[in-house]
Design a protein around this motif. Structure first.
Motif, mmCIF file in Angstrom:
data_model
loop_
_atom_site.group_PDB
_atom_site.id
_atom_site.type_symbol
_atom_site.label_atom_id
_atom_site.label_comp_id
_atom_site.label_asym_id
_atom_site.label_seq_id
_atom_site.Cartn_x
_atom_site.Cartn_y
_atom_site.Cartn_z
ATOM 1 N N VAL A 134 0.854 -1.197 0.000
ATOM 2 C CA VAL A 134 0.000 0.000 0.000
ATOM 3 C C VAL A 134 0.891 1.248 0.000
ATOM 4 C CG1 VAL A 134 -1.745 1.327 1.269
ATOM 5 C CG2 VAL A 134 -1.887 -1.164 1.193
ATOM 6 N N ALA A 135 1.975 1.186 0.795
ATOM 7 C CA ALA A 135 2.891 2.332 0.863
ATOM 8 C C ALA A 135 3.535 2.593 -0.502
ATOM 9 C CB ALA A 135 3.970 2.083 1.923
ATOM 10 N N ILE A 136 3.842 1.518 -1.232
ATOM 11 C CA ILE A 136 4.427 1.697 -2.570
ATOM 12 C C ILE A 136 3.397 2.314 -3.519
ATOM 13 C CG2 ILE A 136 5.365 0.457 -4.569
ATOM 14 C CD1 ILE A 136 6.678 -1.485 -2.551
ATOM 15 N N ALA A 137 2.165 1.825 -3.433
ATOM 16 C CA ALA A 137 1.104 2.396 -4.278
ATOM 17 C C ALA A 137 0.916 3.879 -3.966
ATOM 18 C CB ALA A 137 -0.204 1.637 -4.064
ATOM 19 N N ARG A 138 0.984 4.226 -2.673
ATOM 20 C CA ARG A 138 0.840 5.629 -2.277
ATOM 21 C C ARG A 138 1.987 6.471 -2.851
ATOM 22 N NH1 ARG A 138 1.218 6.582 3.946
ATOM 23 N NH2 ARG A 138 3.351 5.955 3.491
ATOM 24 N N ALA A 139 3.200 5.880 -2.836
ATOM 25 C CA ALA A 139 4.355 6.613 -3.358
ATOM 26 C C ALA A 139 4.219 6.862 -4.851
ATOM 27 C CB ALA A 139 5.636 5.832 -3.058
ATOM 28 N N LEU A 140 3.501 5.967 -5.551
ATOM 29 C CA LEU A 140 3.411 6.078 -7.006
ATOM 30 C C LEU A 140 2.274 6.985 -7.482
ATOM 31 C CD1 LEU A 140 4.033 2.339 -7.946
ATOM 32 C CD2 LEU A 140 5.639 4.225 -8.217
ATOM 33 N N VAL A 141 1.412 7.418 -6.554
ATOM 34 C CA VAL A 141 0.158 8.043 -6.969
ATOM 35 C C VAL A 141 0.365 9.383 -7.679
ATOM 36 C CG1 VAL A 141 -0.464 9.263 -4.839
ATOM 37 C CG2 VAL A 141 -2.258 8.297 -6.279
ATOM 38 N N CYS A 142 1.456 10.085 -7.357
ATOM 39 C CA CYS A 142 1.721 11.348 -8.062
ATOM 40 C C CYS A 142 2.693 11.136 -9.222
ATOM 41 C CB CYS A 142 2.270 12.399 -7.104
ATOM 42 S SG CYS A 142 1.043 12.979 -5.936
ATOM 43 N N GLN A 143 2.867 9.926 -9.617
ATOM 44 C CA GLN A 143 3.775 9.541 -10.700
ATOM 45 C C GLN A 143 5.141 10.218 -10.563
ATOM 46 O OE1 GLN A 143 2.296 10.072 -14.721
ATOM 47 N NE2 GLN A 143 3.075 8.050 -15.256
ATOM 48 N N PRO A 144 5.883 9.842 -9.503
ATOM 49 C CA PRO A 144 7.169 10.504 -9.267
ATOM 50 C C PRO A 144 8.196 10.057 -10.303
ATOM 51 C CG PRO A 144 6.929 8.661 -7.778
ATOM 52 C CD PRO A 144 5.629 8.764 -8.536
ATOM 53 N N LYS A 145 9.136 10.956 -10.593
ATOM 54 C CA LYS A 145 10.220 10.594 -11.506
ATOM 55 C C LYS A 145 11.306 9.838 -10.762
ATOM 56 C CE LYS A 145 9.272 14.261 -14.733
ATOM 57 N NZ LYS A 145 8.367 15.138 -13.926
ATOM 58 N N LEU A 146 11.316 10.047 -9.445
ATOM 59 C CA LEU A 146 12.338 9.393 -8.620
ATOM 60 C C LEU A 146 11.656 8.760 -7.415
ATOM 61 C CD1 LEU A 146 15.310 8.918 -7.763
ATOM 62 C CD2 LEU A 146 15.271 11.190 -6.737
ATOM 63 N N LEU A 147 11.981 7.502 -7.186
ATOM 64 C CA LEU A 147 11.412 6.795 -6.035
ATOM 65 C C LEU A 147 12.555 6.469 -5.075
ATOM 66 C CD1 LEU A 147 8.780 5.622 -4.949
ATOM 67 C CD2 LEU A 147 9.233 3.547 -6.247
ATOM 68 N N LEU A 148 12.469 6.992 -3.854
ATOM 69 C CA LEU A 148 13.503 6.760 -2.852
ATOM 70 C C LEU A 148 12.991 5.715 -1.884
ATOM 71 C CD1 LEU A 148 14.102 10.549 -2.296
ATOM 72 C CD2 LEU A 148 15.645 9.003 -3.513
ATOM 73 N N MET A 149 13.749 4.646 -1.697
ATOM 74 C CA MET A 149 13.265 3.573 -0.827
ATOM 75 C C MET A 149 14.327 3.274 0.221
ATOM 76 S SD MET A 149 11.545 1.216 -3.809
ATOM 77 C CE MET A 149 10.111 0.638 -2.925
ATOM 78 N N ASP A 150 13.947 3.434 1.495
ATOM 79 C CA ASP A 150 14.892 3.251 2.590
ATOM 80 C C ASP A 150 14.618 1.916 3.285
ATOM 81 O OD1 ASP A 150 16.770 3.569 4.508
ATOM 82 O OD2 ASP A 150 15.849 5.283 5.504
ATOM 83 N N GLU A 151 15.306 0.894 2.879
ATOM 84 C CA GLU A 151 15.117 -0.460 3.418
ATOM 85 C C GLU A 151 13.651 -0.833 3.525
ATOM 86 O OE1 GLU A 151 17.448 -1.618 6.813
ATOM 87 O OE2 GLU A 151 18.750 0.109 6.527
ATOM 88 N N PRO A 152 12.908 -0.731 2.430
ATOM 89 C CA PRO A 152 11.460 -0.916 2.537
ATOM 90 C C PRO A 152 11.057 -2.345 2.911
ATOM 91 C CG PRO A 152 12.116 -0.813 0.247
ATOM 92 C CD PRO A 152 13.322 -0.452 1.052
ATOM 93 N N PHE A 153 11.905 -3.310 2.606
ATOM 94 C CA PHE A 153 11.512 -4.697 2.897
ATOM 95 C C PHE A 153 12.320 -5.272 4.058
ATOM 96 C CE2 PHE A 153 11.032 -4.531 -1.955
ATOM 97 C CZ PHE A 153 9.801 -3.903 -1.844
ATOM 98 N N GLY A 154 13.035 -4.387 4.770
ATOM 99 C CA GLY A 154 13.925 -4.830 5.833
ATOM 100 C C GLY A 154 13.234 -5.579 6.956
ATOM 101 N N ALA A 155 11.970 -5.237 7.223
ATOM 102 C CA ALA A 155 11.290 -5.839 8.364
ATOM 103 C C ALA A 155 10.433 -7.041 7.961
ATOM 104 C CB ALA A 155 10.428 -4.787 9.056
ATOM 105 N N LEU A 156 10.528 -7.458 6.702
ATOM 106 C CA LEU A 156 9.637 -8.532 6.238
ATOM 107 C C LEU A 156 10.358 -9.883 6.240
ATOM 108 C CD1 LEU A 156 8.058 -6.663 3.201
ATOM 109 C CD2 LEU A 156 7.177 -6.830 5.525
ATOM 110 N N ASP A 157 9.572 -10.947 6.263
ATOM 111 C CA ASP A 157 10.189 -12.275 6.199
ATOM 112 C C ASP A 157 10.681 -12.545 4.776
ATOM 113 O OD1 ASP A 157 8.081 -14.159 4.738
ATOM 114 O OD2 ASP A 157 7.018 -12.700 5.980
#
Lengths: 242, 267
Positions: A134-157
């Motif tokens: 959901v957070a990724i979808a939210r980040a994409l909603v304004c169609q950014p030219k640059l997507l910055l991701m800070d360890e987005p999957f670090g807490a997942l199995d």
């Protein structure tokens, strides 16, 4: 896209082409997160400047040129998945600010991240992996030219992480956005990135930029390939020297 | 990520259902049964030891008075209800507005928080006569006392609630270039609601105490006035009945706030 020189991290000068996928690796405290925070105008550079598409970071922030995905999904718990994705479209609307909207509606973005049918679910009803999507979808909603991701999957199995890695590559291909992806994991950095930026600690500097010559589209099985393991070995050695 | 559910056959499900119903009956039945048993012990004890009615009336005496004096009880119930609810709204609204000011400006918090703490340290029983002197024997003094007693817990909780937003969420707001008022309305205020409702539950019972204490000091109507009057006239069954009506009023307000909380806070 250009980073100027900044001193919080010393003498970092990088040119990143539009549409590239960069992953950033480095020992703890080397300033990986700081680098994303400088680019996203969350912290000001002590000296020097950061430019995104020829704009200052502040101008880029106001124009919604970039979006940020945090380690924690940072969803608003009282809003449904769909309402969370719509949040960036609501901010600034009453002040008459023109908000760039992408080709995709919030509904379509939730479909893109594989959450069709869960639009009305509240965050606490979703798993950790779903919340991050959901957070990724939210980040994409304004169609950014640059997507910055800070360890987005670090807490997942690990299973969820593999799944989301593949999905992120699909999204990158679909949207053509530039991605800067900070991670702790060497295999993740190699699997996702076209280029791996290796940072060095005390003070944070560029150790090396490693081009990953593995072809796209990438599959999970790639992780067993000898080429992949050769990259792993090389990066591990670089990391030990830091 | 797919969750596989163990299929449950009908045959396996129905005894489990009845077990759940059984559990519910126990959950309700045990406290009700215990309360009833205590009433029976009270009744038998009073009758067995011949305790005079003005010292401790039997439950049946109280019930009798409750029925016979019902119009009198209701006549005194409404003023107290109005005072308690008015105090509840005024006290909590003031606390919410001041909490917003505190979160908005550190210097306002530094200037006024010690004063708020000081007001809270004055026992309500000590300040009540002063307020009755100022506002006279009408309803105003009782409303002010009820408001005062609600004020502090709501102020403290609301300040905490408004500050409960995680640093990452604030970073998200910054990246979206959200204005201060957008951060307040879209993030801080909804985040504070669970904290606010905890405070409102406390206030829903204390505002009744405030109204009754105010009526003790000087009033001719209200449950507090009726308590004083029936005590001085040794009308113990009426006193007990009034006490039960008072706690019924608190329960009513508490239940209303709890229902509102369930409807509003779904997360």
């Amino acid at each position: 896209m250009k980073f100027g020189d900044f001193t919080a991290l010393r003498d970092i000068s990088l040119d990143i082409e539009a549409g590239e996928f960069w992953t950033i690796l480095g020992p703890s405290g080397c300033g990986k997160s700081t680098m994303l925070r400088l680019v996203s105008d969350l912290v000001p550079p002590a000296s020097g400047s950061v430019e995104i598409l020829g704009k200052t970071t502040e101008a880029a922030r106001l124009a919604r040129e970039f979006a940020f995905v945090f380690q924690d999904a940072t969803l608003l718990p009282w809003r449904s998945a769909l309402k969370n994705v719509e949040l960036p479209l609501e901010i600034g609307r009453k002040r008459g600010i023109t908000i760039p909207t992408g080709d995709r509606t919030p509904h379509e973005l939730l479909e893109l991240v594989g959450l069709k049918g869960r639009e009305n679910a509240l965050p606490h009803e979703l798993s950790g992996g779903m919340r991050q999507r959901v957070a990724i979808a939210r980040a994409l909603v304004c169609q950014p030219k640059l997507l910055l991701m800070d360890e987005p999957f670090g807490a997942l199995d690990e299973m969820t992480r593999d799944h989301l890695n593949l999905q992120l590559l699909d999204i990158w291909k679909e949207t053509g956005t530039t991605i800067l992806f900070v991670t702790h994991s060497i295999p993740e950095a190699i699997f996702l990135g076209q280029k791996v930026l290796m940072l060095k600690a005390n003070p944070g500097r560029i150790k090396e930029v490693v081009e990953i010559g593995l072809p796209f589209p990438r599959e999970i099985a790639l992780r067993e390939a000898p080429d992949f393991n050769a990259y792993c070995g090389r990066l591990r050695k670089l990391l030990e020297d830091c | 990520m797919a969750v596989t559910e163990t299929p449950v056959t009908d045959a396996a499900q129905s005894p489990r259902m009845s077990k759940a119903t059984h559990q519910r009956l126990i959950d309700i039945g045990v406290p009700v049964g215990t309360a009833f048993a205590l009433l029976v012990i009270w009744q038998v004890g009073v009758r067995l030891f011949g305790v005079p009615q003005y010292i401790a009336p039997a439950p049946t005496d109280i019930l009798g008075v409750f029925v016979s004096e019902f119009p009198l009880l209701m006549r005194n119930f409404w003023p107290t209800l109005i005072e308690a609810i008015s105090g509840f709204f005024i006290g909590n609204m003031t606390a919410i507005l001041i909490a917003v000011a505190f979160v908005h400006s550190r210097s306002v918090e530094r200037a006024f928080f010690p004063i708020a703490v000081f007001i809270n340290t004055i026992p309500i029983l000590a300040i009540a006569p002063i307020l009755v002197l100022i506002f006279g024997p009408g309803m105003t003094a009782k409303v002010v006392i009820a408001a005062l007693i609600c004020f502090f817990p709501t102020l403290v909780n609301m300040v905490r609630g408004l500050q409960s937003v995680s640093p990452q969420t604030l970073e998200l707001a910054r990246i979206l270039s959200a204005s201060k008022s957008e951060v307040f309305w879209k993030i801080r205020l909804p985040s504070s609601l669970p904290f606010l409702f905890s405070a409102l539950k406390i206030a829903s019972t204390t505002c009744v105490i405030g109204a009754i204490v105010g009526e003790w000091i000087g009033a001719n109507v209200g449950l507090g006035a009726l308590i004083i009057e029936s005590t001085f006239n040794f009308r113990s069954p009426l006193l007990y009945a009034t006490v039960f009506v008072s706690s019924g009023l608190s329960v009513l307000l508490f239940a209303s706030v709890s229902i509102a909380e369930k409807l509003i806070i779904r997360w």
